[in-house]
Design an enzyme around this catalytic site. Structure first.
Site, PDB file in Angstrom:
ATOM      1  N   LYS A  35       0.776  -1.369  -0.015  1.00 25.02           N
ATOM      2  CA  LYS A  35      -0.074   0.072  -0.058  1.00 25.02           C
ATOM      3  C   LYS A  35       0.749   1.299   0.050  1.00 25.02           C
ATOM      4  CE  LYS A  35      -3.404  -1.161  -0.393  1.00 25.02           C
ATOM      5  NZ  LYS A  35      -3.919  -1.989  -1.791  1.00 25.02           N
ATOM      6  N   THR A  63       3.125   0.855  -4.916  1.00 28.30           N
ATOM      7  CA  THR A  63       3.542  -0.018  -5.743  1.00 28.30           C
ATOM      8  C   THR A  63       3.102   0.312  -7.342  1.00 28.30           C
ATOM      9  OG1 THR A  63       3.167  -1.195  -3.752  1.00 28.30           O
ATOM     10  CG2 THR A  63       4.298  -2.377  -5.782  1.00 28.30           C
ATOM     11  N   ASN A  64       1.699   0.179  -7.376  1.00 31.22           N
ATOM     12  CA  ASN A  64       0.889  -0.019  -8.895  1.00 31.22           C
ATOM     13  C   ASN A  64       1.236   1.479  -9.415  1.00 31.22           C
ATOM     14  OD1 ASN A  64      -0.440  -2.698  -9.221  1.00 31.22           O
ATOM     15  ND2 ASN A  64      -0.613  -2.116  -7.070  1.00 31.22           N
ATOM     16  N   TRP A 114      -0.418  -6.303 -13.295  1.00 35.16           N
ATOM     17  CA  TRP A 114       0.191  -7.550 -12.679  1.00 35.16           C
ATOM     18  C   TRP A 114       1.098  -8.479 -13.558  1.00 35.16           C
ATOM     19  CZ3 TRP A 114      -4.745  -6.894 -12.762  1.00 35.16           C
ATOM     20  CH2 TRP A 114      -5.812  -7.950 -13.284  1.00 35.16           C
ATOM     21  N   HIS A 118       7.254  -7.085  -2.261  1.00 36.83           N
ATOM     22  CA  HIS A 118       7.226  -6.604  -1.185  1.00 36.83           C
ATOM     23  C   HIS A 118       8.126  -7.188  -0.157  1.00 36.83           C
ATOM     24  CE1 HIS A 118       3.480  -4.698  -2.458  1.00 36.83           C
ATOM     25  NE2 HIS A 118       2.701  -5.566  -2.330  1.00 36.83           N
ATOM     26  N   SER A 171      -4.911   2.415   4.601  1.00 42.03           N
ATOM     27  CA  SER A 171      -5.158   1.896   3.143  1.00 42.03           C
ATOM     28  C   SER A 171      -5.318   0.489   3.361  1.00 42.03           C
ATOM     29  CB  SER A 171      -3.991   2.357   2.193  1.00 42.03           C
ATOM     30  OG  SER A 171      -4.176   1.636   1.079  1.00 42.03           O
ATOM     31  N   SER A 182      -0.682   8.278 -15.606  1.00 45.17           N
ATOM     32  CA  SER A 182      -0.578   7.626 -14.549  1.00 45.17           C
ATOM     33  C   SER A 182      -1.319   8.313 -13.481  1.00 45.17           C
ATOM     34  CB  SER A 182       0.891   7.559 -14.298  1.00 45.17           C
ATOM     35  OG  SER A 182       1.692   8.743 -14.107  1.00 45.17           O
ATOM     36  N   PHE A 240      -4.250   9.267 -10.815  1.00 45.91           N
ATOM     37  CA  PHE A 240      -5.199   8.642 -10.129  1.00 45.91           C
ATOM     38  C   PHE A 240      -6.471   8.203 -11.064  1.00 45.91           C
ATOM     39  CE2 PHE A 240      -8.738   7.787  -7.172  1.00 45.91           C
ATOM     40  CZ  PHE A 240      -8.220   6.675  -6.372  1.00 45.91           C
ATOM     41  N   MET A 285      -5.979   5.925 -13.982  1.00 45.08           N
ATOM     42  CA  MET A 285      -5.550   4.442 -13.611  1.00 45.08           C
ATOM     43  C   MET A 285      -6.839   3.911 -13.093  1.00 45.08           C
ATOM     44  SD  MET A 285      -1.902   4.349 -11.701  1.00 45.08           S
ATOM     45  CE  MET A 285      -2.071   2.665 -11.227  1.00 45.08           C
ATOM     46  N   ARG A 305      -8.617   3.573  -4.311  1.00 47.04           N
ATOM     47  CA  ARG A 305      -9.806   3.782  -3.070  1.00 47.04           C
ATOM     48  C   ARG A 305      -9.826   5.425  -2.904  1.00 47.04           C
ATOM     49  NH1 ARG A 305      -9.577   5.201   2.337  1.00 47.04           N
ATOM     50  NH2 ARG A 305      -7.593   5.310   2.033  1.00 47.04           N
ATOM     51  N   LYS A 306      -8.686   6.156  -2.779  1.00 49.95           N
ATOM     52  CA  LYS A 306      -8.882   7.647  -2.468  1.00 49.95           C
ATOM     53  C   LYS A 306      -7.493   8.323  -3.088  1.00 49.95           C
ATOM     54  CE  LYS A 306     -11.594   8.760   1.516  1.00 49.95           C
ATOM     55  NZ  LYS A 306     -11.497   9.469   2.619  1.00 49.95           N
TER      56      LYS A 306
HETATM   57  S1  PPS Z   1      -0.484  -3.021  -3.197  1.00 55.66           S
HETATM   58  O1  PPS Z   1      -1.908  -3.807  -2.832  1.00 55.66           O
HETATM   59  O2  PPS Z   1       0.236  -3.128  -2.047  1.00 55.66           O
HETATM   60  O3  PPS Z   1       0.322  -3.158  -4.404  1.00 55.66           O
HETATM   61  O4  PPS Z   1      -1.148  -1.454  -3.213  1.00 55.66           O
HETATM   62  P1  PPS Z   1      -0.132  -0.289  -3.614  1.00 55.66           P
HETATM   63  O5  PPS Z   1      -0.356  -0.338  -5.064  1.00 55.66           O
HETATM   64  O6  PPS Z   1       1.143  -0.340  -3.143  1.00 55.66           O
HETATM   65  O7  PPS Z   1      -0.943   0.953  -2.985  1.00 55.66           O
HETATM   66  C1  PPS Z   1      -2.184   1.372  -3.052  1.00 55.66           C
HETATM   67  C2  PPS Z   1      -2.557   2.731  -2.727  1.00 55.66           C
HETATM   68  O8  PPS Z   1      -1.913   3.546  -3.949  1.00 55.66           O
HETATM   69  C3  PPS Z   1      -3.015   4.321  -4.235  1.00 55.66           C
HETATM   70  N1  PPS Z   1      -2.601   4.691  -5.685  1.00 55.66           N
HETATM   71  C4  PPS Z   1      -2.573   5.881  -6.160  1.00 55.66           C
HETATM   72  N2  PPS Z   1      -2.432   7.345  -5.727  1.00 55.66           N
HETATM   73  C5  PPS Z   1      -2.316   8.305  -6.199  1.00 55.66           C
HETATM   74  N3  PPS Z   1      -2.185   8.229  -7.479  1.00 55.66           N
HETATM   75  C6  PPS Z   1      -2.117   7.079  -8.283  1.00 55.66           C
HETATM   76  N4  PPS Z   1      -2.045   7.136  -9.550  1.00 55.66           N
HETATM   77  C7  PPS Z   1      -2.381   6.121  -7.613  1.00 55.66           C
HETATM   78  N5  PPS Z   1      -2.446   4.563  -7.902  1.00 55.66           N
HETATM   79  C8  PPS Z   1      -2.722   3.810  -6.847  1.00 55.66           C
HETATM   80  C9  PPS Z   1      -4.183   3.593  -4.166  1.00 55.66           C
HETATM   81  O9  PPS Z   1      -5.365   4.436  -4.203  1.00 55.66           O
HETATM   82  C10 PPS Z   1      -4.102   3.235  -2.728  1.00 55.66           C
HETATM   83  O10 PPS Z   1      -4.237   3.922  -1.809  1.00 55.66           O
HETATM   84  P2  PPS Z   1      -5.346   4.336  -0.940  1.00 55.66           P
HETATM   85  O11 PPS Z   1      -5.105   5.146   0.373  1.00 55.66           O
HETATM   86  O12 PPS Z   1      -5.957   2.951  -0.346  1.00 55.66           O
HETATM   87  O13 PPS Z   1      -6.387   5.085  -1.837  1.00 55.66           O
END
Ligand code: PPS
Length: 312
Positions: A69, A72-73, A97, A124, A154, A243, A245, A248, A273-274
């Site tokens: 969280k 990563t993505n 993935w 991870h 998260s 890229s 939010f 994506m 999510r947010k």
């Molecule tokens: S995982 O499951 O561990 O691989 O998750 P990971 O990708 O590390 O983290 C997911 C959180 O990253 C947010 N996210 C983003 N935030 C801003 N911009 C972009 N483009 C973006 N992509 C992924 C995602 O919403 C998760 O955070 P939260 O706080 O839950 O929204």
């Protein structure tokens, strides 16, 4: 046709695990590999031992390494777009993935053979069980960190959706589990302290979610410098645009909507999510925040580093 074939392949890869385990419906215990918690759904002693001891790191590999969280993505999407100089076609046609599999998971190890080179792989894993062959290679790591308060929030929501996590009974109980490291991949503090031992190495680059969030343009330029990528301004603008939010969240290849519900149940929440910094303020009580700060101070004192989120 090739993409369709890969999607079927994906479902095939997930199905046996789903039918065998139904993890959200059964109670399960994490098992330990070298002291670290893993879930029986996507991990095994054999797969982890392979990842640590036998996995062959290539000199031109790039690894995105994170505590769950942390963004990563987001980093996978950025690196996918850097590869195509901002053209979103690849991101819009192959699940995230499969572009950059988690090399320690059972599924990831099956998917890696189809990854285009130079490979971008994801992990991870904590530093002490990362692929041994990395440490004698010229491969690179991008380590993404995030304010652990936001990770806690998260992960709390994500734990309700992903079958690999124990379903959290309450926020208060999850809060304590997170601080004690009683979660998949153990303690955030140990993860960061372990990886920060690498911070002087020229093949190791770290960046925070908060830096990406505050100034994605500057962050992408730093990433390009580390990777030796040369994109012009309009290409960098495309990377930033695709890229974001919202981009994506709309992209079914990146928002995990293709994953079977038994594995990730997005009726209970959303993977995208947010996507903000500071959501912990909507979740923590004053007492929880003070307790978190006290544990953080104690745990991080030996590191002698100040992180971006501490100044916000
Ligand atoms: S995982 O499951 O561990 O691989 O998750 P990971 O990708 O590390 O983290 C997911 C959180 O990253 C947010 N996210 C983003 N935030 C801003 N911009 C972009 N483009 C973006 N992509 C992924 C995602 O919403 C998760 O955070 P939260 O706080 O839950 O929204």
């Amino acid at each position: 046709m090739q993409v369709k074939g890969r999607l079927w392949n994906l479902f095939f890869l997930f199905s046996p695990e789903i039918f065998r385990l139904h993890l959200k419906e059964m109670s399960f215990e994490y098992f330990k590999y070298k002291g670290v918690n893993f879930s029986p759904g996507s991990y095994s002693e054999e797969a982890l031992s392979f990842a640590e001891n036998e996995f062959e790191v290539l000199d031109d590999d790039v690894y995105i390494v994170t505590y769950p969280k942390s963004g990563t993505n987001w980093m996978i999407e950025i690196l996918s777009l850097l590869r195509t100089k901002g053209d979103p076609t690849w991101c819009n046609s192959l699940p995230i993935w499969l572009r950059s599999p988690w090399y320690e998971t059972i599924e990831g190890q099956s998917q890696i053979k189809d990854v285009v080179t130079p490979r971008v792989l994801t992990s991870h894993l904590p530093c002490h069980i990362f692929a041994k062959s990395f440490f004698t290679s010229e491969a690179k790591i991008i380590y993404v960190m995030r304010n652990p308060k936001d990770i806690l929030v998260s992960l709390f929501h994500f734990s309700k959706m992903l079958s690999l996590y124990k379903y959290p009974k309450s926020f208060a109980e999850f809060f304590e589990d997170f601080l004690q490291g009683n979660v998949l991949y153990n303690s955030w503090f140990d993860h960061v302290k372990g990886w920060m031992q690498m911070k002087q190495n020229s093949n190791f680059f770290f960046i925070t979610y908060e830096e990406l969030y505050k100034d994605l343009h500057k962050s992408v330029i730093k990433i390009c410098e580390f990777l030796g990528k040369d994109l012009d301004d309009s290409q960098i603008d495309l990377v930033i645009k695709h890229s974001s939010f919202n981009a994506m969240k709309e992209n079914k290849m990146s928002n995990y909507s293709l994953i079977p519900q038994d594995f990730m149940d997005q009726t209970k929440g959303s993977f995208m999510r947010k996507g903000i910094a500071g959501d912990w303020k909507n979740h923590f009580t004053v007492a929880q925040n003070e307790y978190f700060d006290a544990v953080y101070k104690e745990q991080m004192k030996e590191l002698k580093m100040t992180f971006f989120w501490e100044q916000l």
